[in-house]
Design a protein around this motif. Structure first.
Motif, mmCIF file in Angstrom:
data_model
loop_
_atom_site.group_PDB
_atom_site.id
_atom_site.type_symbol
_atom_site.label_atom_id
_atom_site.label_comp_id
_atom_site.label_asym_id
_atom_site.label_seq_id
_atom_site.Cartn_x
_atom_site.Cartn_y
_atom_site.Cartn_z
ATOM 1 N N LEU A 384 -19.165 -2.924 11.988
ATOM 2 C CA LEU A 384 -19.507 -4.212 11.374
ATOM 3 C C LEU A 384 -18.647 -4.423 10.138
ATOM 4 O O LEU A 384 -18.703 -3.643 9.185
ATOM 5 N N ASP A 385 -17.852 -5.472 10.161
ATOM 6 C CA ASP A 385 -17.004 -5.834 9.022
ATOM 7 C C ASP A 385 -17.414 -7.235 8.578
ATOM 8 O O ASP A 385 -17.235 -8.209 9.322
ATOM 9 N N LEU A 386 -17.971 -7.321 7.362
ATOM 10 C CA LEU A 386 -18.584 -8.583 6.938
ATOM 11 C C LEU A 386 -18.462 -8.726 5.433
ATOM 12 O O LEU A 386 -18.631 -7.759 4.691
ATOM 13 N N ARG A 387 -18.186 -9.953 4.996
ATOM 14 C CA ARG A 387 -18.144 -10.250 3.561
ATOM 15 C C ARG A 387 -19.043 -11.452 3.292
ATOM 16 O O ARG A 387 -18.957 -12.474 3.970
ATOM 17 N N ILE A 388 -19.934 -11.285 2.290
ATOM 18 C CA ILE A 388 -20.823 -12.375 1.860
ATOM 19 C C ILE A 388 -20.485 -12.670 0.398
ATOM 20 O O ILE A 388 -20.748 -11.838 -0.481
ATOM 21 N N PRO A 389 -19.883 -13.807 0.109
ATOM 22 C CA PRO A 389 -19.531 -14.122 -1.288
ATOM 23 C C PRO A 389 -20.767 -14.250 -2.158
ATOM 24 O O PRO A 389 -21.870 -14.547 -1.675
ATOM 25 N N ALA A 390 -20.581 -14.032 -3.437
ATOM 26 C CA ALA A 390 -21.688 -14.165 -4.379
ATOM 27 C C ALA A 390 -22.215 -15.584 -4.375
ATOM 28 O O ALA A 390 -21.459 -16.553 -4.364
ATOM 29 N N GLY A 391 -23.539 -15.706 -4.337
ATOM 30 C CA GLY A 391 -24.187 -17.003 -4.376
ATOM 31 C C GLY A 391 -24.381 -17.653 -3.020
ATOM 32 O O GLY A 391 -24.997 -18.724 -2.933
ATOM 33 N N GLN A 392 -23.913 -17.040 -1.970
ATOM 34 C CA GLN A 392 -24.043 -17.634 -0.637
ATOM 35 C C GLN A 392 -25.351 -17.206 0.020
ATOM 36 O O GLN A 392 -25.773 -16.056 -0.089
ATOM 37 N N THR A 393 -25.983 -18.154 0.718
ATOM 38 C CA THR A 393 -27.197 -17.856 1.487
ATOM 39 C C THR A 393 -26.812 -17.714 2.952
ATOM 40 O O THR A 393 -26.315 -18.667 3.562
ATOM 41 N N VAL A 394 -27.049 -16.516 3.497
ATOM 42 C CA VAL A 394 -26.664 -16.200 4.870
ATOM 43 C C VAL A 394 -27.920 -15.928 5.680
ATOM 44 O O VAL A 394 -28.795 -15.175 5.249
ATOM 45 N N ALA A 395 -28.007 -16.543 6.840
ATOM 46 C CA ALA A 395 -29.131 -16.305 7.754
ATOM 47 C C ALA A 395 -28.645 -15.461 8.916
ATOM 48 O O ALA A 395 -27.576 -15.725 9.489
ATOM 49 N N LEU A 396 -29.404 -14.428 9.261
ATOM 50 C CA LEU A 396 -29.101 -13.564 10.396
ATOM 51 C C LEU A 396 -30.028 -13.920 11.544
ATOM 52 O O LEU A 396 -31.254 -13.917 11.394
ATOM 53 N N VAL A 397 -29.451 -14.223 12.693
ATOM 54 C CA VAL A 397 -30.211 -14.638 13.866
ATOM 55 C C VAL A 397 -29.806 -13.754 15.032
ATOM 56 O O VAL A 397 -28.649 -13.349 15.141
ATOM 57 N N GLY A 398 -30.753 -13.443 15.892
ATOM 58 C CA GLY A 398 -30.446 -12.637 17.066
ATOM 59 C C GLY A 398 -31.712 -12.094 17.686
ATOM 60 O O GLY A 398 -32.808 -12.203 17.125
ATOM 61 N N THR A 562 -36.464 -21.809 8.761
ATOM 62 C CA THR A 562 -36.039 -21.036 7.590
ATOM 63 C C THR A 562 -34.523 -20.975 7.511
ATOM 64 O O THR A 562 -33.948 -20.906 6.427
ATOM 65 N N VAL A 563 -33.867 -21.009 8.649
ATOM 66 C CA VAL A 563 -32.413 -20.897 8.701
ATOM 67 C C VAL A 563 -31.731 -22.160 8.181
ATOM 68 O O VAL A 563 -30.595 -22.115 7.707
ATOM 69 N N GLU A 564 -32.430 -23.286 8.227
ATOM 70 C CA GLU A 564 -31.805 -24.563 7.878
ATOM 71 C C GLU A 564 -31.281 -24.610 6.446
ATOM 72 O O GLU A 564 -30.348 -25.353 6.145
ATOM 73 N N ILE A 565 -31.884 -23.814 5.551
ATOM 74 C CA ILE A 565 -31.453 -23.849 4.153
ATOM 75 C C ILE A 565 -30.241 -22.966 3.910
ATOM 76 O O ILE A 565 -29.721 -22.921 2.799
ATOM 77 N N ALA A 566 -29.767 -22.265 4.946
ATOM 78 C CA ALA A 566 -28.665 -21.318 4.776
ATOM 79 C C ALA A 566 -27.329 -22.042 4.711
ATOM 80 O O ALA A 566 -27.124 -23.082 5.351
#
Length: 605
Positions: A384-398, A562-566
């Motif tokens: 898994l190679d992933l970057r989440i910038p500071a201040g970003q809202t990320v939703a995980l779905v699966g 809940t994901v809609e705000i991401a």
């Protein structure tokens, strides 16, 4: 054929050798733990030894002084000499006083040592269970942990409080009594030595049987405790699926085994104690007959006969306590092995020796080619190679098992990556002090655990020094303030154990307020809205929209509302990211997320 036949005994022999080596290692570990607990009390232990020797000598001196009084002091009265009687009478009083005072002081000193040892052990067990990683707690059931803190520590308490002090005193009493009897009259000592053979055989028989019975008793006791704790913890599921009759039957079967184990133990004691009493009484009879015959012939003074009988009678009284001690010793040894095993556990997530500073976290998260597996299981995250910038809202779905919660556990460092690195603001989380990491990253799970105490105390768990204004501000932010004020005592209302006075949705809101009050740079929500109804979820959405602004957020949710705000959605399958983009873009792309969104919209209609 012969080679195969010869291999099996060799394998069995090697297994036996390994088992014996493991048993020796466990015993050595247990003794090392006990030695470490007793080491700070060396001076008191030495003083206790002096006291118990003085008490035993005072007791053993009594019959010898009686013999001298009868054979020498009383005849002196015929010659109007009262000095010997006064002297030996005074010595008898002194011996009795020394025995009583020293014995009492010894019991108090030994009790002080045992209670200090137990206190330290309780603290160590509690400290250790908090120190160990989440991996340990997910495999080591709460019932077993409770058994360590209750039944195992109780077994040690029984040994240290009564058994150990009693057996030390008993062994010394038997030793000094045998020496005293031999010095007074060696022939009576020979009678006692002959009687020791059946007494020793009976005691060995008792010890072998008791070892088996008491082990069964401890095992049965632990199973009853574990089953009770698990049933009480899962009472909602038990009642929801109407499993009361089944659980009652299972618990009743275990309780019956525990009852039978106790009965077997009592039955064994019921045979050992009368047998020992019989041997002791018969020995007194033989000593009296033999000594009386010699006294009639003039070969044995009457005082010596009385002293010999007192010694013989006194010798058999402590044997029973020594035999009973073996039971306590076996039970305590098993308990000590379990406790030492727990204390020997090492956390899989370790504190860095030289932590890197993180004074003001921004919240940038990077998973650099991370791989992970639970124990020796299959790879959950292959690469898994992933970057989440500071201040970003990320939703995980699966789907379930896709690796979403595992990702959250790695970011919060409840587990360490098997391969690769998890970075926070460019620093490997393994290089961060736990206090800095927990201040920067906070996780809210679907469990929403509340501790016994007030609403204020539960919210302030995220920031213990928070003011009332800060607590209320956090509650307002997540929409909890109004229902808190409607409670009987407002913020001072006791929520009871596990939040029994509040609904599931309200518990979740309180856990949100707790997390928001902590003000982390990274907030991880793992199915955190699963307990909320639609109105409650909408209320929380408004709070989330405001409070997630400016901080990094990782939201794991099956509810797409809940994901809609991401800002960004990651679709995960088998530990890999299969889709990555803004919610609107993924809907337009007609992929897996688009199908999920369409199914959700259809369900709302």
């Amino acid at each position: 054929m012969s080679a195969t036949t010869g291999a099996a005994p060799a394998d069995e022999a090697s297994e036996d050798t390994l088992d014996r080596a493991q048993s020796r290692a466990v015993r050595a570990r247990s003794l090392a733990l006990l030695g470490g607990l007793l080491r700070p009390h060396r001076r008191v232990l030495v003083w206790s030894a002096v006291l118990v020797v003085a008490s035993t000598l005072g007791q053993v001196a009594g019959p010898a002084l009686v013999a001298v009084t009868i054979d020498h002091a009383l005849p002196a009265l015929d010659e109007s000499r009262y000095g010997p009687l006064a002297t030996f009478g005074a010595l008898l009083v002194v011996a009795a006083v020394v025995a009583g005072v020293a014995g009492g002081a010894y019991v108090r000193a030994a009790a002080a040592i045992s209670q200090a040892v137990l206190l330290e052990l309780r603290r160590r067990v509690f400290r250790q269970t908090q120190r160990l990683s989440l991996e340990f707690h997910e495999s080591y059931t709460s019932g077993r942990v409770i058994s360590r803190q209750t039944s195992d520590l109780e077994a040690l308490r029984e040994l240290l409080d009564g058994g150990l002090t009693g057996v030390v005193s008993s062994v010394l009493t038997m030793t000094f009594t045998a020496i005293g009897l031999t010095l007074v009259d060696w022939r009576s000592g020979a009678v006692l030595a002959v009687a020791m053979a059946p007494a020793w055989a009976l005691t060995r028989w008792f010890q072998r049987r008791s070892q088996v019975y008491y082990r069964q008793q401890r095992t049965a006791s632990a199973r009853v405790i574990v089953t009770f704790v698990e049933t009480m913890t899962g009472m909602r599921a038990v009642q929801a699926f109407r499993r009361e009759a089944t659980t009652e039957r299972d618990y009743g079967r275990l309780a019956e085994r525990y009852r039978q184990a106790n009965l077997d133990t009592f039955s064994l004691n019921g045979r050992y104690q009368p047998g020992l009493l019989l041997i002791g009484n018969l020995t007194v009879v033989v000593a009296l007959a033999y000594g009386g015959w010699r006294a009639l012939r003039g070969d044995l003074p009457v005082g010596v006969l009385v002293a010999a009988l007192l010694y013989v009678k006194r010798f058999f009284q402590p044997i029973q306590q020594v035999g009973m001690f073996y039971n306590s010793f076996q039970s305590a040894s098993a308990a000590l092995e379990k406790l030492s095993g727990l204390l020997a556990e090492e956390p899989t997530v370790v504190e860095p020796a030289h932590p890197a500073p993180l004074p003001d976290a921004r919240g940038e998260v990077r998973l650099d080619h991370v791989t992970f597996r639970y124990g020796g299981g299959p790879l959950v995250l292959p690469d898994l190679d992933l970057r989440i910038p500071a201040g970003q809202t990320v939703a995980l779905v699966g789907t379930t098992g896709a690796g979403k919660s595992t990702l959250a556990k790695l970011v919060t460092r409840f587990y360490d990556a098997t391969g690769g690195r998890v970075l926070l603001d460019g620093v490997d989380v393994r290089d961060l002090a736990t206090t800095d990491l927990r201040r920067a990253v906070v996780m809210v799970t679907q469990e929403a655990y509340l501790f016994s105490g007030s609403v204020r105390e539960n919210i302030a768990l995220g920031k213990p020094d928070a003011t009332q204004a800060e607590i209320e501000a956090a509650a307002r932010a997540v929409g909890a303030h109004d229902f808190i004020l409607a409670m009987p005592d407002g913020y001072d209302t006791d929520v009871n154990k596990r939040g029994g006075r509040v609904s599931a949705g309200q518990r979740q809101l309180l856990s949100f307020a707790r997390a928001f009050l902590a003000n982390p740079a990274v907030l991880v929500l793992d199915e955190a809205t699963s307990s909320l109804d639609i109105p409650g979820e909408r209320l929380v959405q408004r709070g989330l929209a405001t409070l997630l602004a400016g901080r990094t957020a990782i939201i794991i949710a099956h509810r797409l509302s809940t994901v809609e705000i991401a800002d960004r959605v990651l679709v995960m399958e088998h530990g890999r990211v299969t889709e990555d983009g803004a919610p609107a873009d993924l809907i337009a792309a007609d992929g897996h997320y688009a199908r999920l969104h369409h199914a959700w919209q259809t369900s709302l209609a």
